[in-house]
Design an enzyme around this catalytic site. Structure first.
Site, PDB file in Angstrom:
ATOM      1  N   LYS A 121      36.618  42.475  48.407  1.00 51.54           N
ATOM      2  CA  LYS A 121      35.703  41.800  49.345  1.00 51.54           C
ATOM      3  C   LYS A 121      34.884  42.870  50.037  1.00 51.54           C
ATOM      4  O   LYS A 121      35.349  44.001  50.197  1.00 51.54           O
ATOM      5  CB  LYS A 121      36.499  41.032  50.395  1.00 51.54           C
ATOM      6  CG  LYS A 121      35.704  39.938  51.066  1.00 51.54           C
ATOM      7  CD  LYS A 121      35.841  38.641  50.288  1.00 51.54           C
ATOM      8  CE  LYS A 121      34.960  37.553  50.811  1.00 51.54           C
ATOM      9  NZ  LYS A 121      35.295  36.279  50.153  1.00 51.54           N
ATOM     10  N   ASP A 161      28.995  35.311  49.884  1.00 55.46           N
ATOM     11  CA  ASP A 161      29.932  34.697  50.826  1.00 55.46           C
ATOM     12  C   ASP A 161      29.043  34.288  52.012  1.00 55.46           C
ATOM     13  O   ASP A 161      27.825  34.128  51.828  1.00 55.46           O
ATOM     14  CB  ASP A 161      31.041  35.694  51.227  1.00 55.46           C
ATOM     15  CG  ASP A 161      32.240  35.032  51.895  1.00 55.46           C
ATOM     16  OD1 ASP A 161      33.099  34.485  51.190  1.00 55.46           O
ATOM     17  OD2 ASP A 161      32.311  35.035  53.147  1.00 55.46           O
TER      18      ASP A 161
HETATM   19  N1  GLU Z   1      33.119  34.465  48.365  1.00 59.04           N
HETATM   20  C1  GLU Z   1      33.699  33.500  47.459  1.00 59.04           C
HETATM   21  C2  GLU Z   1      35.181  33.388  47.721  1.00 59.04           C
HETATM   22  O1  GLU Z   1      35.602  33.488  48.858  1.00 59.04           O
HETATM   23  C3  GLU Z   1      33.323  33.748  46.012  1.00 59.04           C
HETATM   24  C4  GLU Z   1      33.714  35.086  45.450  1.00 59.04           C
HETATM   25  C5  GLU Z   1      33.166  35.365  44.056  1.00 59.04           C
HETATM   26  O2  GLU Z   1      32.532  34.479  43.462  1.00 59.04           O
HETATM   27  O3  GLU Z   1      33.387  36.477  43.584  1.00 59.04           O
HETATM   28  O4  GLU Z   1      35.988  33.137  46.860  1.00 59.04           O
END
Ligand code: GLU
Length: 448
Positions: A121, A161
């Site tokens: 992340k 996100d």
């Molecule tokens: N931010 C999204 C999550 O919390 C998607 C992450 C992604 O597609 O890599 O899962």
């Protein structure tokens, strides 16, 4: 030393990270008792420590020629089952603790999808609110100039996100391509014309609704003629509402950081189109909805209130799709008292721990975000596959795969919870099932 004492003494200020680890550690106790090899290999101590943390300066120039500085991050949490994968969040609340909690959750979520993705992340404390398009572009380019050294289609594949949508992914992809002279699937959530996947924008919201439908189906029920409380009005909330309407449920609330809307008659497709235009094109506030549809009520946020009145309406289902810790213990009590018996989390960790305990105690069908919102990252995984094969699947193909993935995640959680003697406890099901997959891979890979 106990693992929770260890992380608290090492990083005392990372409250959300402690919260996320505590929940997983509580769930997996019976697994560690039955499998002493995880303890002797010190898996827990290894899994809570990011493989790598990157923190960097993001300098950029605003429209008035002022030089501004934000902080950029990428947490590369765990790559035992695949390249790091997870979103980028641009929001003033972003700090190391928030991103570590999100990266930690992502590891288990990604394991549940059954696709080969590790967890990561990242993001920045940059606030996109009120910034011009050019400011957003300059920020994204500066952010990617540093991030590009650390990511790659087989190493780490970021996505969106909160505060990072198709526009930001576009600016970052453009900069990566320019710096590397390479057109690769280094990001997901890309535009359809340049390597994106159909259904990626819809996937998180649709997936959370598919998961709710699976929970109801265990009792032979459906979403038809139910009323649903939804929070948020961004990408996840919009597509959760879209799928709810399609499946016959009536969304009666949604919100943003300024307040919430209660629409007794419910949001329909036409009203949803208004919300999408309001939020995605005009970047306006939800109060405008009540001006357009006077039958709806707008309630501004009251910073002195001890609960959020959005959660205090009669309904059958709740879809928190805003942000972490948006449901406090009092909100959870209101949700239960109003007759809600299905809670499916579109956001990451939106319910505080006492709220989660209450839902479980009251036998609410409660799906934690790492299971219920895994649809987004699942279709990101499908985007990576399509990029590698240099093909694009049709809408039906991707949506069918998404449905199957959500069905399988639900079954995995249900079966695992049953096996460990806590039937229909989706928190235990998700944590145990995600943990064992990653832990087994870590065992196989040795001490690395
Ligand atoms: N931010 C999204 C999550 O919390 C998607 C992450 C992604 O597609 O890599 O899962």
């Amino acid at each position: 030393m106990d693992i929770l004492d260890l992380i608290k003494s090492r990083d005392p200020n990372e409250r959300e990270f402690h919260q996320a680890v505590t929940e997983v550690v509580e769930s997996i106790k019976p697994v560690l008792d039955r499998n002493p090899h995880y303890r002797s290999a010190n898996i827990l101590e290894r899994i809570v420590e990011p493989e790598r943390v990157i923190m960097f300066r993001v300098p950029w120039v605003d429209d008035d020629n002022n030089i501004r500085v934000n902080r950029g991050f990428r947490i590369e949490m765990n790559s035992a089952i695949g390249p790091y994968k997870g979103g980028l969040r641009f929001h003033p609340s972003v700090n190391l603790g928030i991103l570590k909690f999100l990266a930690f959750e992502q590891v288990f979520k990604n394991a549940l999808t059954s696709l080969p993705m590790g967890g990561g992340k990242g993001g920045s404390d940059f606030d996109p609110k009120g910034k011009s398009n050019m400011e957003i572009m300059r920020f994204c380019q500066s952010f990617m100039t540093e991030l590009s050294r650390h990511i790659g289609p087989n190493t780490d594949v970021p996505a969106g996100d909160i505060g990072v949508g198709a526009r930001e992914i576009g600016f970052m992809f453009g900069q990566y391509k320019r710096l590397r002279n390479e057109f690769t699937g280094v990001l997901t959530g890309k535009g359809l014309d340049w390597g994106g996947s159909l259904v990626r924008p819809e996937a998180t919201g649709y997936g959370a609704v598919y998961f709710a439908a699976e929970m109801l189906a265990v009792d032979g029920r459906t979403l038809k003629d139910t009323r649903s409380l939804v929070s948020g009005s961004g990408n996840v909330a919009q597509y959760a509402m879209e799928k709810l309407i399609e499946l016959g449920s009536i969304p009666v609330t949604f919100s943003d950081s300024s307040g919430y809307i209660y629409d007794e008659k419910g949001v329909d497709q036409e009203k949803l189109a208004f919300i999408k235009e309001l939020k995605n094109v005009r970047f306006g506030r939800v109060s405008e909805y009540a001006e357009e549809y006077p039958e709806a009520v707008y309630v501004p946020v009251d910073p002195t209130a001890d609960c959020n009145p959005l959660w205090n309406h009669k309904a059958d289902c709740a879809f928190p799709c805003a942000t972490q810790n948006e449901i406090n213990p009092k909100d959870a009590a209101n949700i239960v008292a109003n007759g809600v018996n299905v809670v499916s989390e579109g956001a990451n960790m939106p319910t505080m721990p006492e709220g989660v305990d209450l839902f479980i105690q009251e036998k609410i069908m409660y799906a934690p975000g790492k299971a219920a919102n895994a649809g987004g990252v699942s279709v990101s995984g499908l985007e990576m596959s399509q990029n590698s094969m240099r093909i694009s699947w049709s809408r039906e193909e991707v949506d069918n795969r998404l449905r199957v993935i959500m069905k399988n995640i639900h079954k995995r959680c249900l079966d695992t919870a049953q096996y460990y003697g806590t039937p229909r406890n989706y928190v235990n099901g998700a944590n145990i099932s995600g943990f064992t997959k990653v832990a087994d891979a870590m065992m196989d890979l040795g001490v690395v």
